[in-house]
Enzyme design. Structure first.
Site, PDB file in Angstrom:
ATOM      1  N   SER A 138       0.864  -1.179   0.000  1.00 32.26           N
ATOM      2  CA  SER A 138       0.000   0.000   0.000  1.00 32.26           C
ATOM      3  C   SER A 138       0.902   1.230   0.000  1.00 32.26           C
ATOM      4  CB  SER A 138      -0.936  -0.022   1.214  1.00 32.26           C
ATOM      5  OG  SER A 138      -1.789   1.102   1.227  1.00 32.26           O
ATOM      6  N   TYR A 152      -4.935   8.051  -5.983  1.00 31.04           N
ATOM      7  CA  TYR A 152      -3.913   7.208  -5.364  1.00 31.04           C
ATOM      8  C   TYR A 152      -4.322   6.805  -3.954  1.00 31.04           C
ATOM      9  CZ  TYR A 152       0.796   5.615  -4.133  1.00 31.04           C
ATOM     10  OH  TYR A 152       1.879   4.870  -3.738  1.00 31.04           O
ATOM     11  N   LYS A 156      -5.073   2.979  -2.482  1.00 36.80           N
ATOM     12  CA  LYS A 156      -4.250   2.409  -1.412  1.00 36.80           C
ATOM     13  C   LYS A 156      -5.047   2.178  -0.132  1.00 36.80           C
ATOM     14  CE  LYS A 156      -0.385   2.140  -3.717  1.00 36.80           C
ATOM     15  NZ  LYS A 156       0.250   0.851  -4.019  1.00 36.80           N
TER      16      LYS A 156
END
Length: 266
Positions: A138, A152, A156
């Protein structure tokens, strides 16, 4: 001999992990999109180890069919996967309304679904053998949302949730699931990312020196050895991981004030 499959293994953290496991005498399978980079990685690894123990496959992790076929060829070459590490990922900073839908979706498809596709390709075999380790990579941006990183952070954060749920399912079958949250790391992608990082994000994230790929890889490998579920890097990310619900209201208040100051200075 241990068979380690690494997605995103042609550079950065993935390649550093490949060097680490090659030094242990493991068989290494590297997957990435760009064949010339994979061939260069193969050459680097071959200089310090057994070239016959390195296998490369060009595949786009966002394409379930491609990654499934590529991993099947890896297992045909070196036997069942003992350790899977999903390093493949992309980041394209930018304000939500400025990032194109295609660029936004590409980050989700690569970072989240690319990892899921890879896991799906090895998980049934691991369950059947009642053995196997999976490390999902992650990010610190998977612990707290960062200005300019909507796609993003979303990908994650979701990867963390996937890891938590899968850990519960996998544990009774002898399969160990882990997830790690690397900080800024010295990789080719990080250099490209900095060119597009918004000023607000840079101020919020501070001037912390990035970690080296080797340092991150070493901590990841040790965590896999110990069967740890969550892996943090530095006290700040550890605190976010352990006390995020308590700390985030204050952090978000501080972020908001910093962002307002930047806006007024323009």
């Amino acid at each position: 001999m241990t068979h380690v499959i690494i997605t995103g293994g042609s550079s950065g953290i993935g390649l550093a992990l490949a060097r680490f496991y090659a030094s242990r005498g493991a068989r290494i399978s590297l997957l990435a999109r760009t064949l010339p980079l994979l061939e260069a990685a193969h050459a680097v690894l071959a200089k310090s180890g057994n070239a016959d123990a390195i296998h490369v496959e060009s595949a786009d992790v966002a394409d379930e069919g491609q990654i499934g076929a590529a991993i099947a060829r890896c297992e045909e070459a070196f036997g069942p996967c003992d350790i899977l590490i999903t390093c493949a990922g992309i980041v394209q900073p930018g304000l939500f309304e400025a990032v194109s839908p295609d660029a936004f979706n590409r980050q989700l498809q690569t970072n989240l679904f690319g990892s899921i596709h890879a896991v799906r390709s090895v998980y049934a075999g691991m369950k059947q053998r009642r053995a196997g380790r999976i490390m999902l990579v992650s990010s610190g941006a998977g612990l707290i949302g960062i200005y300019g990183y909507t796609a993003y952070s979303a990908s994650k954060f979701a990867l963390h949730g996937f890891a938590e749920a899968l850990r519960s399912e996998a544990r009774p079958h002898g399969v160990k699931i882990s997830v790690c949250f690397p900080p800024d790391t010295e990789t080719p992608q990080f250099i490209r990312e900095l060119e597009h990082r918004p000023l607000e994000a840079a101020v919020i994230m501070g001037r912390v020196a990035p970690w080296t790929s080797d340092a991150v890889a070493g901590r990841i490998a040790r965590a896999i050895d110990r069967g740890r579920f969550e892996v943090f890097f530095g006290w700040t990310l550890w605190a976010l991981g352990r006390f995020g619900s308590t700390a985030k209201p204050f952090l978000n208040w501080w972020f908001d004030r910093a962002i307002l100051r930047i806006g007024r200075s323009r």
